[in-house]
Design a protein around this motif. Structure first.
Motif, short mmCIF file in Angstrom:
data_model
loop_
_atom_site.label_atom_id
_atom_site.label_comp_id
_atom_site.label_asym_id
_atom_site.label_seq_id
_atom_site.Cartn_x
_atom_site.Cartn_y
_atom_site.Cartn_z
N ARG A 79 40.97 35.16 44.38
CA ARG A 79 41.18 35.86 43.11
C ARG A 79 42.43 35.31 42.40
NH1 ARG A 79 38.89 39.23 39.16
NH2 ARG A 79 40.55 40.46 38.24
N LEU A 80 43.50 35.14 43.14
CA LEU A 80 44.73 34.64 42.54
C LEU A 80 44.56 33.20 42.05
CD1 LEU A 80 47.42 36.18 44.90
CD2 LEU A 80 46.79 36.91 42.59
N ARG A 81 43.86 32.38 42.83
CA ARG A 81 43.60 30.99 42.39
C ARG A 81 42.83 30.97 41.07
NH1 ARG A 81 42.06 30.28 48.02
NH2 ARG A 81 43.90 29.48 49.08
N GLU A 82 41.87 31.88 40.94
CA GLU A 82 41.02 31.92 39.75
C GLU A 82 41.71 32.55 38.54
OE1 GLU A 82 37.66 34.12 41.15
OE2 GLU A 82 36.83 32.42 42.26
N GLN A 83 42.58 33.52 38.77
CA GLN A 83 43.12 34.32 37.68
C GLN A 83 44.56 33.98 37.25
OE1 GLN A 83 41.39 36.88 35.99
NE2 GLN A 83 39.66 35.95 37.05
N VAL A 84 45.31 33.32 38.12
CA VAL A 84 46.73 33.10 37.82
C VAL A 84 47.01 31.59 37.82
CG1 VAL A 84 49.11 33.69 38.41
CG2 VAL A 84 47.27 35.31 38.92
N VAL A 111 50.34 38.19 38.66
CA VAL A 111 49.74 38.56 39.95
C VAL A 111 49.28 40.02 39.90
CG1 VAL A 111 50.26 39.00 42.39
CG2 VAL A 111 50.95 36.83 41.33
N ARG A 112 50.14 40.89 39.40
CA ARG A 112 49.78 42.31 39.30
C ARG A 112 48.56 42.51 38.40
NH1 ARG A 112 55.72 45.23 38.63
NH2 ARG A 112 56.39 44.90 40.79
N THR A 113 48.55 41.82 37.26
CA THR A 113 47.43 41.95 36.33
C THR A 113 46.12 41.51 36.98
OG1 THR A 113 48.87 41.64 34.43
CG2 THR A 113 46.54 41.17 34.08
N ALA A 114 46.17 40.46 37.78
CA ALA A 114 44.97 39.95 38.43
C ALA A 114 44.43 40.88 39.50
CB ALA A 114 45.26 38.58 39.05
N LEU A 115 45.31 41.67 40.13
CA LEU A 115 44.88 42.45 41.29
C LEU A 115 44.69 43.95 41.05
CD1 LEU A 115 46.94 40.73 44.13
CD2 LEU A 115 44.57 40.32 43.43
N ILE A 116 45.51 44.55 40.21
CA ILE A 116 45.43 46.00 40.03
C ILE A 116 44.09 46.37 39.40
CG2 ILE A 116 46.41 48.01 38.84
CD1 ILE A 116 49.16 46.64 39.12
N GLY A 117 43.34 47.22 40.08
CA GLY A 117 42.05 47.69 39.60
C GLY A 117 40.88 46.79 39.97
N VAL A 154 53.28 44.91 47.15
CA VAL A 154 52.43 45.49 48.18
C VAL A 154 51.29 46.23 47.49
CG1 VAL A 154 52.34 47.03 50.17
CG2 VAL A 154 54.41 45.68 49.73
N PHE A 155 50.07 45.94 47.94
CA PHE A 155 48.87 46.52 47.36
C PHE A 155 48.05 47.20 48.44
CE2 PHE A 155 50.04 42.84 44.84
CZ PHE A 155 49.91 43.27 43.52
N THR A 156 47.15 48.08 48.03
CA THR A 156 46.23 48.72 48.98
C THR A 156 44.81 48.67 48.43
OG1 THR A 156 46.45 50.94 48.03
CG2 THR A 156 48.00 50.34 49.79
N THR A 157 43.88 48.72 49.34
CA THR A 157 42.47 48.92 49.02
C THR A 157 41.88 49.70 50.20
OG1 THR A 157 40.38 47.92 48.31
CG2 THR A 157 41.62 46.73 49.99
N THR A 158 40.72 50.23 50.02
CA THR A 158 40.09 51.04 51.04
C THR A 158 38.71 50.49 51.36
OG1 THR A 158 41.27 53.00 50.30
CG2 THR A 158 39.32 53.38 51.65
#
Length: 152
Positions: free
Chosen positions: A13-18, A104-110, A140-144
């Protein structure tokens, strides 16, 4: 999926978005191999799995309802590297890192890595280490996700 969360999904995801991660996106093994701050590549990120826990006690109503399905709260970190060649303190490197951290935050949050995972949430961010030229920042991020027991 009873396996631990696959941080390769986050790396991709980071490679593709950032696009600003010109130093590359790596994992925990590559992070552990770096021996000193000056050896980190500017504009790089390292994705590391921190922990997985069951947030529900087996004795709680939520735990009792699970019937063999366990909720797993997965915590992972993204370590971003910034460098300021003429800096005298870590502050210059932090100012340089701000747009990269934001991307990085924009790419991952949500973002939802894949079903049945839940959307990624941001937990916290902080400076890990710095010197006059290099700064390591961790978000630091979380997912379930859910794991199940085998059938008898």
């Amino acid at each position: 999926m009873n396996e631990p969360f696959d941080v390769a999904l986050v790396q991709q995801r980071l490679r593709e978005q950032v696009a600003a991660l010109t130093g590359g996106v790596c994992g925990g093994a590559e992070y552990a191999a770096v021996k000193s701050l000056r050896d980190f590549r500017h504009g790089s990120a390292y994705v590391v799995l921190a922990s997985e826990i069951n947030p529900n006690s087996p004795d709680s109503p939520a735990g009792a309802r699970s019937r063999g399905v366990n909720q797993v709260l997965c915590t992972f970190g993204v370590i971003t590297v910034a460098r300021h060649q003429r800096g005298r303190t870590g502050e210059e490197a932090l100012q340089e890192a701000r747009p990269l951290i934001g991307a990085v935050r924009t790419a991952l949050i949500g973002w939802v890595p894949e079903a049945p995972l839940r959307p990624v949430s941001w937990l916290k961010g902080d400076v890990m280490e710095y010197d006059a030229n290099t700064l390591l920042w961790i978000d630091v991020f979380t997912t379930t996700h859910f794991i199940t027991g085998g059938t008898a």
